[in-house]
Design an enzyme around this catalytic site. Structure first.
Site, PDB file in Angstrom:
ATOM      1  N   ASP A   4      -0.232 -12.351   9.635  1.00 53.70           N
ATOM      2  CA  ASP A   4       0.466 -12.555  10.915  1.00 53.70           C
ATOM      3  C   ASP A   4       0.038 -13.855  11.580  1.00 53.70           C
ATOM      4  O   ASP A   4       0.863 -14.575  12.148  1.00 53.70           O
ATOM      5  CB  ASP A   4       0.199 -11.383  11.865  1.00 53.70           C
ATOM      6  CG  ASP A   4       1.051 -10.165  11.512  1.00 53.70           C
ATOM      7  OD1 ASP A   4       2.018 -10.326  10.754  1.00 53.70           O
ATOM      8  OD2 ASP A   4       0.726  -9.073  12.002  1.00 53.70           O
ATOM      9  N   THR A   7      -0.760   7.645  -1.139  1.00 54.47           N
ATOM     10  CA  THR A   7      -2.074   7.552  -1.802  1.00 54.47           C
ATOM     11  C   THR A   7      -2.961   6.495  -1.142  1.00 54.47           C
ATOM     12  O   THR A   7      -4.166   6.455  -1.376  1.00 54.47           O
ATOM     13  CB  THR A   7      -1.907   7.138  -3.275  1.00 54.47           C
ATOM     14  OG1 THR A   7      -1.351   5.819  -3.300  1.00 54.47           O
ATOM     15  CG2 THR A   7      -0.996   8.086  -4.027  1.00 54.47           C
ATOM     16  N   ARG A  12       0.840  -1.186   0.000  1.00 55.49           N
ATOM     17  CA  ARG A  12       0.000   0.000   0.000  1.00 55.49           C
ATOM     18  C   ARG A  12       0.887   1.251   0.000  1.00 55.49           C
ATOM     19  O   ARG A  12       1.722   1.417   0.890  1.00 55.49           O
ATOM     20  CB  ARG A  12      -0.891  -0.007   1.244  1.00 55.49           C
ATOM     21  CG  ARG A  12      -1.907   1.113   1.231  1.00 55.49           C
ATOM     22  CD  ARG A  12      -2.602   1.182   2.552  1.00 55.49           C
ATOM     23  NE  ARG A  12      -3.481   0.043   2.753  1.00 55.49           N
ATOM     24  CZ  ARG A  12      -4.756   0.148   3.067  1.00 55.49           C
ATOM     25  NH1 ARG A  12      -5.298   1.327   3.230  1.00 55.49           N
ATOM     26  NH2 ARG A  12      -5.478  -0.919   3.247  1.00 55.49           N
ATOM     27  N   ASP A  65      -5.189 -10.104  11.805  1.00 55.16           N
ATOM     28  CA  ASP A  65      -4.334 -10.020  10.618  1.00 55.16           C
ATOM     29  C   ASP A  65      -4.038 -11.431  10.104  1.00 55.16           C
ATOM     30  O   ASP A  65      -3.351 -12.212  10.773  1.00 55.16           O
ATOM     31  CB  ASP A  65      -3.026  -9.297  10.966  1.00 55.16           C
ATOM     32  CG  ASP A  65      -2.191  -9.046   9.714  1.00 55.16           C
ATOM     33  OD1 ASP A  65      -1.955  -7.868   9.388  1.00 55.16           O
ATOM     34  OD2 ASP A  65      -1.784 -10.029   9.048  1.00 55.16           O
TER      35      ASP A  65
HETATM   36  N1  URA Z   1      -6.326  -7.866   6.313  1.00 54.65           N
HETATM   37  C1  URA Z   1      -6.294  -8.703   7.376  1.00 54.65           C
HETATM   38  O1  URA Z   1      -5.409  -9.531   7.498  1.00 54.65           O
HETATM   39  N2  URA Z   1      -7.279  -8.599   8.292  1.00 54.65           N
HETATM   40  C2  URA Z   1      -8.290  -7.713   8.210  1.00 54.65           C
HETATM   41  O2  URA Z   1      -9.161  -7.684   9.078  1.00 54.65           O
HETATM   42  C3  URA Z   1      -8.301  -6.833   7.095  1.00 54.65           C
HETATM   43  C4  URA Z   1      -7.299  -6.942   6.162  1.00 54.65           C
END
Ligand code: URA
Length: 209
Positions: free
Chosen positions: A203, A108, A104, A200
């Site tokens: 992770d 922007t 990302r 996530d």
């Molecule tokens: N990416 C993730 O890993 N978890 C989310 O909740 C949103 C995007």
């Protein structure tokens, strides 16, 4: 117009509840994501074309059905998409695997491609793009843009969990793409996480923080 398929299969919902649970550790999380990827692949491939083949059983000749030879490519969006890829390959072992990496842009906030390695015969393949989380939709839209730019004609997208905002944007950007979701959640929070979600995905899959 692409369709949105939300899975209500009990096995998928059961496994998804453990995937969401913060008590689930890395090893189990990885195994469950793999299993749900495989179960979803069964449905995602429901409309693959078949052709008649003449075979001989031990009893008699018959006309049986086999896949029509349309080639499949699975494309995980790096890195979390890797977690669902092996599950899909268990059902479609001959599929090619392309990879798309996006980051990302901090200014922007738009996804920017930093890596793409795809099979050569793009026009001849059906693509299944995999990413566990469809949050804002930005990565999925960009990955599919990237495939279309290179000539992909038929694309499906599959994820574990989606936010309604992401689904709407993806439908708008790519109305021809069927979207497959194991759990459709409530919303995105201010940090871009899906609520209730699973945290996530990258992770939790790779044990990083
Ligand atoms: N990416 C993730 O890993 N978890 C989310 O909740 C949103 C995007």
């Amino acid at each position: 117009m692409g369709k949105v398929h939300v899975f209500d299969h009990p096995l998928i919902q059961h496994k998804l509840s453990y995937i969401r649970d913060e008590q689930t550790g890395t090893k189990e999380f990885r195994e469950l994501v793999d299993e749900v990827g495989m179960l979803m692949a069964y449905e995602v491939t429901r409309d693959l074309e078949l052709q008649d083949v003449e075979i001989q059983t031990p009893v008699t000749k018959m006309t049986a059905k086999r896949l029509a030879g349309k080639k499949i490519a699975v494309v995980p969006i790096l890195r979390a998409g890797l977690g669902m890829t092996d599950g899909v390959l268990k059902l479609i072992p001959a599929a090619r695997v392309g990879h798309i990496g996006l980051y990302r842009d901090p200014e922007t906030l738009q996804p920017v491609e930093y890596f793409a390695k795809l099979p050569q015969d793009i026009e001849e393949r059906d693509f299944i793009v995999v990413d566990p989380m469809l949050a804002t939709g930005g990565s999925a839209i960009e990955a599919i843009n990237s495939l279309k730019k290179r000539g992909a004609l038929k694309i499906r997208f599959m994820c574990l969990i989606a936010a309604p905002e992401g689904v709407e944007l993806l439908k708008e950007a790519h109305p021809d793409v069927d979207i497959y979701i194991a759990g459709l959640d409530e919303k995105l929070n201010d940090h871009g996480y899906i609520v209730p979600g699973l945290g996530d995905a990258g992770d939790r899959l790779f044990g990083t923080k």
